[in-house]
Design a protein around this motif. Structure first.
Motif, PDB file in Angstrom:
ATOM      1  N   GLY A  78       0.296  -1.014   0.158  1.00  0.00           N
ATOM      2  CA  GLY A  78       0.473  -0.174  -0.195  1.00  0.00           C
ATOM      3  C   GLY A  78       0.711   1.167   0.280  1.00  0.00           C
ATOM      4  N   LYS A  79       2.268   1.401  -0.121  1.00  0.00           N
ATOM      5  CA  LYS A  79       2.903   1.972  -0.597  1.00  0.00           C
ATOM      6  C   LYS A  79       2.946   3.388   0.647  1.00  0.00           C
ATOM      7  N   THR A  80       2.768   4.777  -0.436  1.00  0.00           N
ATOM      8  CA  THR A  80       2.372   6.109   0.410  1.00  0.00           C
ATOM      9  C   THR A  80       1.402   5.613   1.805  1.00  0.00           C
ATOM     10  N   SER A  81       0.138   4.672   0.675  1.00  0.00           N
ATOM     11  CA  SER A  81      -1.156   5.253   2.366  1.00  0.00           C
ATOM     12  C   SER A  81      -0.852   3.735   3.407  1.00  0.00           C
ATOM     13  N   ASP A  82       0.307   3.023   3.216  1.00  0.00           N
ATOM     14  CA  ASP A  82       0.440   1.545   3.978  1.00  0.00           C
ATOM     15  C   ASP A  82       1.208   3.112   5.610  1.00  0.00           C
ATOM     16  N   ALA A  83       1.548   3.878   5.239  1.00  0.00           N
ATOM     17  CA  ALA A  83       3.224   4.955   5.746  1.00  0.00           C
ATOM     18  C   ALA A  83       1.602   6.002   6.788  1.00  0.00           C
ATOM     19  N   GLU A  84       1.014   5.979   5.782  1.00  0.00           N
ATOM     20  CA  GLU A  84      -0.004   7.241   6.291  1.00  0.00           C
ATOM     21  C   GLU A  84      -0.661   6.468   7.640  1.00  0.00           C
ATOM     22  N   PHE A  85      -1.369   5.228   7.185  1.00  0.00           N
ATOM     23  CA  PHE A  85      -1.982   4.335   8.093  1.00  0.00           C
ATOM     24  C   PHE A  85      -0.764   3.643   9.202  1.00  0.00           C
ATOM     25  N   LEU A  86      -0.243   3.942   9.273  1.00  0.00           N
ATOM     26  CA  LEU A  86       1.367   3.193  10.069  1.00  0.00           C
ATOM     27  C   LEU A  86       0.938   4.876  11.405  1.00  0.00           C
ATOM     28  N   ILE A  87       0.998   5.979  10.696  1.00  0.00           N
ATOM     29  CA  ILE A  87       0.617   7.070  10.944  1.00  0.00           C
ATOM     30  C   ILE A  87       0.431   7.361  12.365  1.00  0.00           C
ATOM     31  N   ASP A  88      -0.799   7.590  11.443  1.00  0.00           N
ATOM     32  CA  ASP A  88      -2.269   7.147  12.159  1.00  0.00           C
ATOM     33  C   ASP A  88      -2.717   6.161  13.054  1.00  0.00           C
ATOM     34  N   ASN A  89      -2.501   5.060  13.063  1.00  0.00           N
ATOM     35  CA  ASN A  89      -3.037   4.491  14.149  1.00  0.00           C
ATOM     36  C   ASN A  89      -1.629   3.238  15.129  1.00  0.00           C
ATOM     37  N   SER A  90      -0.835   3.511  14.362  1.00  0.00           N
ATOM     38  CA  SER A  90       0.211   2.319  15.170  1.00  0.00           C
ATOM     39  C   SER A  90      -0.108   1.145  15.039  1.00  0.00           C
TER      40      SER A  90
END
Ligand code: GP9
Ligand code: MN
Length: 414
Positions: A78-90
């Protein structure tokens, strides 16, 4: 069911390394901007090519903010979206596919939802691409975002765009103007774009010469990185000029690698060394910066950490108790007890003592294989369980059962 979540909560409690007490709540009520630096890998920081710095601004910025030089991306497909997901949700992204597409309707306990509910923050994402790219317009309400400023909200023309869209320099300028007009305090994410494969740039924006390895991807990469660096310089200047710099926590992270392993030959030329399996792992480091209001002195922190740790770190600065208000697989990076430990989505483990990848062990300093060695059992268990439990939470939508409830934002984005 909810007993499965209880088991996961026990695991998280057992791996909770606490928070930094001095920093707890120290920046309560301040604005937060989290900037996604497209495809930015850490190897460019401090590096010169033909005598010229690739990232002169970020190099300077390490001297006036917290800079983490052993920080890893943990993204999957999921590239960019995976990073976003990690950042917001841990939480970890999925082992395959993109959680932004497969599970946007889930219940989450994300930073924007927490800050909105507990501290009345205004929350938004700014990114000048089509709103439905990565299914963002469906995911953001589930994370608690009030607003998604997308392509239609930015002034875009042929002269101000390249490749995927609006050039970063124009993007950051308009983004800061939007922040000025927003209710305070805000939690905003900004997603940059120009430093994206295939790293196209107009000649007028070329600030350093292309490399001459003969590998076009690598040769162009440094020039768009240089452009991104200049755009971040402009962003910080604008934040200062518009009066936001001194009351905003600025967090910046590289989202994922830009140069895949298909370019190892050229990369070995750039780095002056072979891209061994251990070196390939180290190339997954991405820059990570935190600048807190009033900070003038920088500090480089060598802790091994990853994108999973960003959410609890931000929450602690704002006075939330990360593990009392949500489920987090990461920990506050500033905690004196934070472990030097990161697990990638593919199961690779990095600590200060070893790199474990492809079922082999390597010395993190020399890159030599540590023949016959295995990670400590508790490290392996922690890595496997984290990935497995995170998957269960997503696939079974287990946060429905979490004790603190966060409302989805009832927003629809134009
Ligand atoms: C697209 C941008 C790039 O909007 O975020 O996405 P990527 O291809 O890096 O995942
Ligand atoms: Mn990206």
């Amino acid at each position: 069911d909810d007993s499965e979540l209880a088991g996961i909560e026990n695991f998280i409690r057992a791996n909770d390394t606490g928070v930094n007490a001095q920093l707890h709540g120290k920046y309560k009520g301040k604005n937060v901007v989290v900037v996604s630096l497209e495809s930015l890998q850490n190897f460019v920081i401090g590096r010169k090519i033909n005598g010229q710095e690739i990232t002169p601004f970020l190099n300077k910025f390490t001297k006036e903010s917290y800079y983490f030089d052993n920080f890893y991306h943990q993204t999957g497909q999921g590239k960019t979206s995976d990073a976003e997901f990690l950042i917001d949700n841990s939480l970890f992204p999925l082992d395959r596919g993109a959680v932004y597409f497969t599970n946007s309707g889930n219940t989450f306990t994300a930073t924007p939802a927490i800050l909105k509910q507990d501290q009345n923050y205004y929350t938004s994402v700014m990114h000048s691409n089509n709103k439905s790219f990565w299914n963002r317009d469906m995911m953001y309400p589930s994370l608690g975002y009030d607003r998604y400023y997308n392509e239609v909200d930015f002034k875009v023309s042929a002269a101000t765009s390249i490749g995927w869209g609006l050039k970063d320099k124009y993007f950051v300028e308009q983004a800061v103007d939007k922040m000025v007009a927003e209710p305070k305090p805000f939690y905003n994410r900004m997603i940059t774009l120009t430093n994206h494969y295939p790293f196209e740039l107009n000649d007028e924006d070329l600030m350093i010469p292309r490399l001459k390895t003969g590998d076009q991807t690598v040769d162009n990469y440094v020039t768009t990185v240089r452009y991104l660096d200049e755009s971040i310089k402009h962003f910080i200047e604008e934040m200062k000029a518009k009066g936001l710099y001194n009351n905003t926590i600025i967090v910046m992270y590289g989202d994922h690698y830009g140069i895949s392993e298909n370019h190892n030959r050229a990369m070995s030329e750039v780095l002056g060394q072979d891209i061994t399996p251990a070196e390939h792992v180290k190339l997954q480091k991405v820059p990570f910066f935190i600048h807190v209001p009033g900070q003038t002195k920088g500090e480089t922190i060598h802790k091994v950490a990853g994108q999973i740790d960003v959410k609890p770190t931000i929450l602690n600065l704002l006075g939330e108790d990360p593990n009392k208000t949500s489920i987090n697989f990461g920990n506050d990076i500033f905690s004196p007890k934070h472990k030097n430990f990161v697990v990638f989505r593919d199961g690779t483990i990095v600590t200060d003592k070893y790199i474990y990848t492809g079922e082999k062990m390597y010395d993190p300093n020399t890159g030599e294989e540590l023949k016959g060695q295995k990670p400590p059992k508790e490290d392996l268990a922690k890595a496997n369980k984290s990935l497995e439990y995170s998957n269960s939470i997503i696939y079974k939508d287990l946060l429905r059962f979490y004790e603190v409830k966060y409302k989805k934002a009832d927003t629809k984005f134009e």
